[in-house]
Design an enzyme around this catalytic site. Structure first.
Site, PDB file in Angstrom:
ATOM      1  N   LYS A 161       7.504  -4.620  -1.836  1.00  0.00           N
ATOM      2  CA  LYS A 161       8.887  -4.291  -1.503  1.00  0.00           C
ATOM      3  C   LYS A 161       9.022  -4.005  -0.014  1.00  0.00           C
ATOM      4  CE  LYS A 161      13.161  -3.151  -2.329  1.00  0.00           C
ATOM      5  NZ  LYS A 161      14.074  -4.310  -2.515  1.00  0.00           N
ATOM      6  N   GLU A 201      19.468 -17.720   0.109  1.00  0.00           N
ATOM      7  CA  GLU A 201      19.223 -16.500  -0.658  1.00  0.00           C
ATOM      8  C   GLU A 201      19.022 -16.818  -2.150  1.00  0.00           C
ATOM      9  OE1 GLU A 201      18.360 -13.662  -0.015  1.00  0.00           O
ATOM     10  OE2 GLU A 201      18.934 -12.387  -1.684  1.00  0.00           O
ATOM     11  N   ARG A 217       6.455  -0.665  -4.346  1.00  0.00           N
ATOM     12  CA  ARG A 217       6.139  -1.193  -3.021  1.00  0.00           C
ATOM     13  C   ARG A 217       5.265  -2.437  -3.101  1.00  0.00           C
ATOM     14  NH1 ARG A 217       6.775   2.684   1.118  1.00  0.00           N
ATOM     15  NH2 ARG A 217       5.108   1.741   2.322  1.00  0.00           N
ATOM     16  N   CYS A 231       0.829  -1.223   0.000  1.00  0.00           N
ATOM     17  CA  CYS A 231       0.000   0.000   0.000  1.00  0.00           C
ATOM     18  C   CYS A 231       0.858   1.265   0.000  1.00  0.00           C
ATOM     19  CB  CYS A 231      -0.944   0.056   1.185  1.00  0.00           C
ATOM     20  SG  CYS A 231      -2.205  -1.199   1.199  1.00  0.00           S
ATOM     21  N   ASN A 246      -3.207   3.009   4.591  1.00  0.00           N
ATOM     22  CA  ASN A 246      -2.202   1.953   4.512  1.00  0.00           C
ATOM     23  C   ASN A 246      -2.101   1.357   5.919  1.00  0.00           C
ATOM     24  OD1 ASN A 246       0.136   0.475   4.332  1.00  0.00           O
ATOM     25  ND2 ASN A 246       1.482   2.203   3.860  1.00  0.00           N
ATOM     26  N   GLY A 247      -2.286   0.053   6.045  1.00  0.00           N
ATOM     27  CA  GLY A 247      -2.239  -0.579   7.373  1.00  0.00           C
ATOM     28  C   GLY A 247      -3.445  -1.491   7.560  1.00  0.00           C
ATOM     29  N   GLU A 287      11.041 -16.067  -5.871  1.00  0.00           N
ATOM     30  CA  GLU A 287      10.206 -14.857  -5.809  1.00  0.00           C
ATOM     31  C   GLU A 287      10.032 -14.184  -7.151  1.00  0.00           C
ATOM     32  OE1 GLU A 287      11.452 -11.570  -3.285  1.00  0.00           O
ATOM     33  OE2 GLU A 287      13.545 -11.990  -3.677  1.00  0.00           O
ATOM     34  N   TRP A 337      -2.671  -2.999  -1.642  1.00  0.00           N
ATOM     35  CA  TRP A 337      -2.224  -4.396  -1.610  1.00  0.00           C
ATOM     36  C   TRP A 337      -3.257  -5.104  -0.741  1.00  0.00           C
ATOM     37  CZ3 TRP A 337      -0.418  -8.122   1.876  1.00  0.00           C
ATOM     38  CH2 TRP A 337       0.329  -9.169   1.328  1.00  0.00           C
ATOM     39  N   HIS A 342      19.016 -35.880   4.853  1.00  0.00           N
ATOM     40  CA  HIS A 342      17.986 -35.934   5.899  1.00  0.00           C
ATOM     41  C   HIS A 342      16.602 -35.620   5.346  1.00  0.00           C
ATOM     42  CE1 HIS A 342      21.189 -36.411   8.769  1.00  0.00           C
ATOM     43  NE2 HIS A 342      21.790 -35.334   8.278  1.00  0.00           N
ATOM     44  N   LYS A 361      15.675 -15.871  -4.198  1.00  0.00           N
ATOM     45  CA  LYS A 361      15.699 -15.040  -5.410  1.00  0.00           C
ATOM     46  C   LYS A 361      14.963 -15.753  -6.534  1.00  0.00           C
ATOM     47  CE  LYS A 361      16.417 -11.964  -4.264  1.00  0.00           C
ATOM     48  NZ  LYS A 361      16.810 -11.588  -2.944  1.00  0.00           N
TER      49      LYS A 361
HETATM   50  O1  M6R Z   1      13.236  -4.061   3.851  1.00  0.00           O
HETATM   51  P1  M6R Z   1      13.663  -5.336   4.515  1.00  0.00           P
HETATM   52  O2  M6R Z   1      15.080  -5.650   4.275  1.00  0.00           O
HETATM   53  O3  M6R Z   1      13.315  -5.356   5.973  1.00  0.00           O
HETATM   54  O4  M6R Z   1      12.790  -6.460   3.826  1.00  0.00           O
HETATM   55  C1  M6R Z   1      12.805  -7.771   4.295  1.00  0.00           C
HETATM   56  C2  M6R Z   1      12.180  -8.710   3.292  1.00  0.00           C
HETATM   57  O5  M6R Z   1      10.834  -8.371   3.087  1.00  0.00           O
HETATM   58  C3  M6R Z   1      12.904  -8.669   1.944  1.00  0.00           C
HETATM   59  O6  M6R Z   1      14.256  -8.946   2.072  1.00  0.00           O
HETATM   60  C4  M6R Z   1      12.275  -9.691   0.977  1.00  0.00           C
HETATM   61  O7  M6R Z   1      12.517 -10.977   1.413  1.00  0.00           O
HETATM   62  C5  M6R Z   1      12.799  -9.461  -0.443  1.00  0.00           C
HETATM   63  N1  M6R Z   1      11.730  -9.504  -1.389  1.00  0.00           N
HETATM   64  C6  M6R Z   1      13.798 -10.473  -0.850  1.00  0.00           C
HETATM   65  O8  M6R Z   1      14.256 -10.274  -2.132  1.00  0.00           O
END
Ligand code: M6R
Length: 607
Positions: free
Chosen positions: A602, A480, A27, A2, A99-100, A487, A73, A503, A484
């Protein structure tokens, strides 16, 4: 997640609101809308879909010099035109964008319905418009305060009333809100990117504060109407930094900016002469740093992965017990704050709700909490006891890339600083400092090999399932790499310690499930090679990221990505960049919206 914008001034409001919303697209959102006021009447235009869809239905001649806008959102109610914001009261004279999450909306709605208020949406937010209507007596600011006193939950809101032309009231509790000060015009927005094209003078609104803007000025106060004097701050980013600058996507730009971003994170902090680090923002004396007995790192998503690397470094190099934990778990675990413990919260945006609430809980219990943030002036940066900015510049793509490598850089420097105060000799420190200094160059070398990685992505983008496997300091890098890929390409991916496959995960291995192994030339290389063989023995395809000239690994793997041979503690940098590129090119190959992947935001400002 949002985004809200507000404008009042002398220019037509609609184009400014639409441009502000476009800047907030990153965002994450699924619907958008604007409301513009003109001659005692408000016009609302909103719809499910993208800003370009909204732009297409906003009348070109929509007149009015003040207004509000929103990117939604969805949380309460589906992605529909009616659920999009702004929402109006029954009279159509009051509109709000929120927003919230309003936690007590159901009870409030029931009461308002019994008083004959007519609701048009399924959202929690619409109650705010009706509540304001129910207490309004000619003073919008006062009515907003009265209504807010009845709400439980989080909000960043902007509100306007047809009978109070040129006025926008904003308020914040848990969701960010920034005021921008222009020449005869004022802006409100969830973050500074929405207003950077018009002004660099900003005021960060805090929880519990209300701001009323008119073209001539603004007033900040609390819910009890006590006036609050605010500090005007200057945005350090340039508008060019939030443009794509010739790259196809923000993610591509941000991946390729990494050598420079890492350099910025190091600048003035890596002391080659003394073989140590300097992190002034920590606000801790040498004695206080010496008294640190353990370090606890708290974060979410990619920032959490950087935190695991940090904990590994602190334990193995500085010999300080260290852990990294998910913010969402810390908050509700009734965490123990130990004497001698130093806490870090890591967040690119500095607004992630889970991380922010965990930080507040830790501070409430007396912890010293330092922030590792990118966004200057963000809530975590302001509320922490001190910290370090990573100085990556704006990160717009939902998938975090340059923030990750810059966060790691900060932990490397902090580790060097702590180690040199303890067990590490000048000679050892000098060797590590030299390795750190070389990181931007190593990353540039990998980026130059992008075509080879693109070819591999094309070759493997058919996969429905991919495992990422690493050990030691590269275990979080495997996590990570999987994050990546999943997502932005939507390919299912999991990251594991390579040792863990026996395991459980090895049950998934067959010729249709490729595994990406991280095999730097370190203490665990031979162990990882054994794990690779276990996968090969089960017909699994193996892509290995390994050191240049590692013929043994090349002879086992189906494909290799060869990276500079580096010191073990620097290896996460050379391991992660190929994984970022691999994910990026897979997503492109599959035609995904790389910068704004589905369902993601974001800045995750709700729990
Ligand atoms: O702004 P932040 O670093 O606190 O965000 C944390 C996560 O939301 C962020 O890293 C998210 O996992 C990303 N989309 C990863 O690419």
């Amino acid at each position: 997640m949002c985004g809200i914008v507000g404008y009042t001034g002398v220019k037509p409001a609609a184009p400014i609101l639409l441009e502000g919303l476009r800047r907030l697209e990153y965002r994450g959102y699924d619907s958008a809308g604007v409301c513009v006021g003109n001659d005692g009447a408000l016009s609302v235009v909103k719809r499910a879909g993208k800003i370009k869809d909204l732009r297409a239905i906003v009348p070109k001649d929509l007149a009015g010099f003040w207004g509000i806008g929103h990117t939604r959102w969805a949380t309460h109610g589906g992605v529909t035109d009616l659920n999009a914001h702004p929402h109006a009261d029954c009279s159509g004279k009051i509109t709000i964008a929120h927003n919230g999450i309003i936690e007590n909306f159901a009870g409030l709605k029931e009461k308002l319905l019994s008083e004959d208020h007519l609701f048009l949406s399924e959202t929690d937010s619409e109650v705010i418009a009706h509540l304001i209507e129910s207490v309004y007596d000619g003073d919008l600011e006062r009515a907003v305060k009265e209504a807010l006193a009845l709400l439980k939950g989080t909000y960043g809101i902007v509100v306007m009333h047809a009978d109070e032309p040129g006025k926008v009231v904003g308020a914040r509790n848990g969701s960010p809100l920034v005021l921008g000060i222009g020449e005869g015009e004022m802006f409100l927005a969830s973050d500074v990117t929405a207003m950077m094209a018009y002004t660099k003078q900003v005021v960060y609104i805090e929880d519990g504060e209300v701001v009323t803007v008119q073209p001539s000025g603004f007033r900040t106060s609390d819910l009890h109407d006590n006036s609050i004097t605010k500090k005007v701050e200057h945005i350090g980013w340039e508008i060019e930094e939030i443009e794509k600058q010739g790259f196809a996507t923000y993610m591509e730009k941000e991946i390729f900016e990494q050598p420079e971003a890492i350099l910025r994170a190091m600048r003035g902090r890596l002391d080659l002469e003394q073989a140590t680090g300097h992190l002034g923002g920590l606000n801790l004396s040498s004695r206080e740093l010496l008294n640190v007995e353990r370090v606890k790192i708290v974060a979410a998503g990619t920032s959490f992965h950087a935190g695991i690397v940090g904990a590994y470094l602190l334990e193995s190099i500085a010999r300080i017990p260290a852990t990294a934990e998910l913010a969402s778990e810390v908050r509700y675990r009734n965490p123990i704050v130990e004497r001698g413990a130093l806490h870090f919260v890591v967040s690119q945006s500095g607004e992630t709700a889970d991380t922010l609430y965990a930080m507040r809980e830790l501070k409430r219990k007396g912890a010293t909490v330092l922030g590792v943030c990118n966004v200057v002036g963000s809530t975590i940066a302001r509320e922490s006891d001190g910290g370090v900015y990573i100085h990556s510049g704006p990160e717009i793509a939902v998938a975090s890339t340059k923030a990750f490598t810059s966060q790691m850089t900060v932990f490397h420097i902090f580790t060097l600083l702590m180690a040199r105060m303890r067990n590490m000799s000048y000679e050892q420190g000098a060797q590590i400092a030299k390795e750190l200094e070389a990181i931007p160059g190593y990353v540039s070398q990998i980026l130059a090999e992008k075509e080879q990685i693109r070819a591999l992505a094309t070759k493997y983008s058919w996969a429905k399932d991919v495992l990422f496997l690493g050990r030691g300091i590269n275990y979080p890098v495997a996590l990570e790499g999987a994050l990546k890929l999943k997502e932005i390409s939507y390919i299912h991916a999991e990251g594991y310690s390579a040792a863990e496959i026996k395991h459980g995960p090895i049950a998934r291995i067959n010729e249709r499930t490729p595994s990406v192994f991280l095999v730097p030339d370190d203490r665990l290389r031979d162990k990882v090679i054994s794990n690779m063989k276990e996968v090969k023995a089960r017909a699994g395809k193996v892509i290995a990221v390994c050191s240049q000239g590692d013929d043994e690994v090349a002879s086992i793997a189906d494909d290799t990505i060869q990276v500079p041979r580096v010191h073990e503690i620097v290896s996460p940098f050379v391991m992660v960049v190929p994984l970022q590129l691999f994910a990026y090119y897979c997503a492109l190959e599959l035609g995904r919206d790389v910068d704004q992947p589905r369902n993601l935001a974001k800045s995750v400002t709700v729990e």
